[in-house]
Design a protein around this motif. Structure first.
Motif, mmCIF file in Angstrom:
data_model
loop_
_atom_site.group_PDB
_atom_site.id
_atom_site.type_symbol
_atom_site.label_atom_id
_atom_site.label_comp_id
_atom_site.label_asym_id
_atom_site.label_seq_id
_atom_site.Cartn_x
_atom_site.Cartn_y
_atom_site.Cartn_z
ATOM 1 N N GLU A 58 0.835 -1.209 0.000
ATOM 2 C CA GLU A 58 0.000 0.000 0.000
ATOM 3 C C GLU A 58 0.869 1.258 0.000
ATOM 4 O O GLU A 58 0.561 2.238 -0.680
ATOM 5 C CB GLU A 58 -0.909 0.005 1.232
ATOM 6 C CG GLU A 58 -1.923 -1.129 1.237
ATOM 7 C CD GLU A 58 -2.503 -1.396 2.620
ATOM 8 O OE1 GLU A 58 -3.562 -2.022 2.698
ATOM 9 O OE2 GLU A 58 -1.879 -0.988 3.630
ATOM 10 N N LEU A 89 3.773 1.583 -1.289
ATOM 11 C CA LEU A 89 4.376 1.774 -2.616
ATOM 12 C C LEU A 89 3.412 2.474 -3.567
ATOM 13 O O LEU A 89 3.802 3.359 -4.332
ATOM 14 C CB LEU A 89 4.809 0.427 -3.208
ATOM 15 C CG LEU A 89 6.053 -0.195 -2.581
ATOM 16 C CD1 LEU A 89 6.254 -1.613 -3.096
ATOM 17 C CD2 LEU A 89 7.291 0.656 -2.858
ATOM 18 N N VAL A 90 2.144 2.086 -3.521
ATOM 19 C CA VAL A 90 1.140 2.698 -4.397
ATOM 20 C C VAL A 90 0.967 4.173 -4.041
ATOM 21 O O VAL A 90 1.030 5.059 -4.903
ATOM 22 C CB VAL A 90 -0.217 1.953 -4.283
ATOM 23 C CG1 VAL A 90 -1.325 2.720 -5.002
ATOM 24 C CG2 VAL A 90 -0.095 0.538 -4.841
ATOM 25 N N ASP A 91 0.789 4.446 -2.754
ATOM 26 C CA ASP A 91 0.531 5.818 -2.327
ATOM 27 C C ASP A 91 1.751 6.714 -2.524
ATOM 28 O O ASP A 91 1.632 7.872 -2.941
ATOM 29 C CB ASP A 91 0.095 5.828 -0.858
ATOM 30 C CG ASP A 91 -0.398 7.202 -0.447
ATOM 31 O OD1 ASP A 91 -1.327 7.702 -1.110
ATOM 32 O OD2 ASP A 91 0.157 7.787 0.503
ATOM 33 N N THR A 107 4.154 6.313 -4.734
ATOM 34 C CA THR A 107 4.314 6.569 -6.174
ATOM 35 C C THR A 107 3.412 7.724 -6.597
ATOM 36 O O THR A 107 3.848 8.649 -7.281
ATOM 37 C CB THR A 107 3.971 5.300 -6.983
ATOM 38 O OG1 THR A 107 4.849 4.256 -6.574
ATOM 39 C CG2 THR A 107 4.123 5.535 -8.475
ATOM 40 N N HIS A 108 2.156 7.681 -6.151
ATOM 41 C CA HIS A 108 1.229 8.768 -6.472
ATOM 42 C C HIS A 108 1.743 10.097 -5.936
ATOM 43 O O HIS A 108 1.781 11.101 -6.648
ATOM 44 C CB HIS A 108 -0.160 8.465 -5.883
ATOM 45 C CG HIS A 108 -1.120 9.620 -5.969
ATOM 46 N ND1 HIS A 108 -1.464 10.388 -4.881
ATOM 47 C CD2 HIS A 108 -1.774 10.156 -7.022
ATOM 48 C CE1 HIS A 108 -2.304 11.338 -5.258
ATOM 49 N NE2 HIS A 108 -2.511 11.222 -6.546
ATOM 50 N N LEU A 132 4.835 11.395 -7.890
ATOM 51 C CA LEU A 132 4.477 11.848 -9.239
ATOM 52 C C LEU A 132 3.757 13.196 -9.204
ATOM 53 O O LEU A 132 3.889 13.999 -10.125
ATOM 54 C CB LEU A 132 3.586 10.809 -9.935
ATOM 55 C CG LEU A 132 4.250 9.474 -10.298
ATOM 56 C CD1 LEU A 132 3.206 8.489 -10.811
ATOM 57 C CD2 LEU A 132 5.353 9.662 -11.338
ATOM 58 N N GLU A 133 3.004 13.441 -8.133
ATOM 59 C CA GLU A 133 2.268 14.703 -8.007
ATOM 60 C C GLU A 133 3.156 15.843 -7.505
ATOM 61 O O GLU A 133 2.727 16.985 -7.489
ATOM 62 C CB GLU A 133 1.091 14.533 -7.033
ATOM 63 C CG GLU A 133 -0.013 13.624 -7.528
ATOM 64 C CD GLU A 133 -0.930 14.308 -8.519
ATOM 65 O OE1 GLU A 133 -1.626 15.244 -8.120
ATOM 66 O OE2 GLU A 133 -0.932 13.912 -9.701
ATOM 67 N N HIS A 134 4.355 15.517 -7.027
ATOM 68 C CA HIS A 134 5.240 16.552 -6.476
ATOM 69 C C HIS A 134 6.629 16.496 -7.096
ATOM 70 O O HIS A 134 7.617 16.278 -6.391
ATOM 71 C CB HIS A 134 5.331 16.397 -4.945
ATOM 72 C CG HIS A 134 4.016 16.598 -4.260
ATOM 73 N ND1 HIS A 134 3.098 15.588 -4.107
ATOM 74 C CD2 HIS A 134 3.446 17.706 -3.726
ATOM 75 C CE1 HIS A 134 2.021 16.068 -3.486
ATOM 76 N NE2 HIS A 134 2.201 17.341 -3.248
ATOM 77 N N VAL A 158 10.929 2.006 -5.561
ATOM 78 C CA VAL A 158 10.338 3.026 -6.444
ATOM 79 C C VAL A 158 11.404 3.537 -7.406
ATOM 80 O O VAL A 158 11.190 3.627 -8.621
ATOM 81 C CB VAL A 158 9.749 4.200 -5.620
ATOM 82 C CG1 VAL A 158 9.237 5.299 -6.545
ATOM 83 C CG2 VAL A 158 8.627 3.717 -4.713
#
Lengths: 277, 277
Positions: B7, B9-11, B13-14, B17-19, B47
């Protein structure tokens, strides 16, 4: 090369975020990762739960041979409220006051992180509607339009005040601007839209709604349908608003040039009863 | 609540990518996930390796108390070539020909997925340079400017042809347009930039470079520095180009209105020797 689950999760998250509102067949993932579909399904369950838990969005699974998975950007209500609150504080600084009671907003419209978040707010609100195109008018609405478009995966068309040779054949209409009651012209390239498309109109600022109404009239010339209206800031005014059924994030009530104060409140985004996550 | 690695890793990564281009302290992650810093470090290694393997970008670790991790969008050379190839094919369709030898490109500039990829190409090329602002001229450069800006995490300023009340005080200059040799005006809000900032100029199309040169002159009025020039399509011409040291993705050689053919090739992006991953 066979990928580990941890690596698949990172790459899959990136891929899904880059392809919102697109149906991705599970075979796409199982092929690039050389993994069984059952493993991919388990991966997607983890991604789905994390996306929902963190208010990133929804992951919708479409079963069957033509099925796959689709990422729908959907912001948590709490985060939307936070964005609106931050926006009201930022917009309320007295140094934003311009002669004539205007507000300086250009820096906010040029802030890519803020625009990305605002775009996701509106993309969330319209995620369940069929939208084919985002329409705005040059110049200041363009950054919002693109931010929404990226989260909905649809093209942006930009209405102009004047015709340019690089636009090819154009359709032009006259409309009455809301506040000054002057006749103005707007122009859109003929190739921009096909008949029957559903269009979300957006702009940074709306008072009486003359420009919005102009764009609405332009839709009719293209035999297109209005799918919704999204406004960053709406301003209070005495006249009747020319469009209804719009969403606004912030409402500007009053600008006092003498005391240098700006009265702002939450727009109608939540009171319109939009159901977010 | 304690998060599982999958979990996280998913969060993570998001969030990364947003920052882009933002230093994120490891404590930020260890606090929101209630996890030890050592676990976070291991997550980040996964990552990092996946981002590099898939040509998503770099993850740079800054050690020490004020340290953290920073995501630098960096596109693989192979993907850049693919984007350029696709772009040349798309742009070469004869139905893009407009009277006067112009090309219809508005639909491409309104395509958010394409613009996002083009933005990442230029953000990759300039990722090692200090850039504070992206500057473009209304209207057609705005979507490219925002796409680059989002990947570099810097604001966009939009130069206009006319002064507007919503811009506040402005600085205005006259310049000579390249092809028509006419005197034109460009205007920029005084609040747009601070002295000493380093500015990347971008636009969709460049021939002799008159508009680019105008923006360069405008930089001097603000005591700002030119950090680079990024152009989507440059057109071949007989006169001397007014700016040098620009990057272009595609070069337009010739438009034959009679045969309805368009001759295009790769721009100078790779021949300028830009080192990508």
């Amino acid at each position: 090369m066979k990928w580990k689950r941890s690596e698949r999760l990172v790459d899959m998250t990136h891929y899904l975020l880059e392809h919102p509102h697109q149906l991705i067949p599970l075979t796409y993932f199982s092929e690039i990762y050389s993994s069984a579909k059952s493993s991919i399904s388990e991966d997607l369950t983890i991604v789905k739960e994390t996306f929902e838990e963190k208010g990133i969005g929804l992951l919708i699974t479409v079963p069957g041979a033509a099925g796959g998975v689709k990422y729908i950007p959907k912001m948590a209500q709490q985060e939307v409220r936070q964005i609106i609150e931050e926006f009201i504080i930022e917009l309320g600084h007295s140094d934003r006051l311009l002669p004539g009671g205007y507000l300086f907003m250009t820096d906010l419209l040029g802030n890519p992180e803020l625009m990305n978040r605002v775009g996701k707010v509106f993309a969330s609100a319209f995620s369940h509607k069929k939208i084919d195109v985002i329409m705005t008018v040059a110049t200041k609405g363009i950054s919002i339009a693109h931010a929404i478009a990226r989260h909905l995966n649809v093209p942006v068309v930009v209405v102009r005040r004047d015709s340019k040779v690089t636009e090819g054949s154009t359709v032009s209409i006259n409309y009455v601007s809301g506040s000054s009651r002057r006749i103005q012209t707007m122009v859109l390239s003929k190739r921009s839209m096909k008949s029957g498309q559903r269009v979300l109109i957006t702009d940074d600022f709306m008072k009486v709604g003359g420009t919005m109404n102009g764009m609405k009239n332009l839709l009719e010339e293209f035999d297109c349908e209005l799918a919704g209206i999204a406004v960053l800031v709406e301003a209070e005014h005495a006249d009747e608003t020319l469009v209804d059924d719009y969403y606004s994030l912030v409402k500007l009530h009053e600008v006092n040039e003498k005391d240098r104060t700006i009265a702002l409140s939450e727009g109608n985004f939540f009171s319109k009863g939009e159901k977010l996550i």
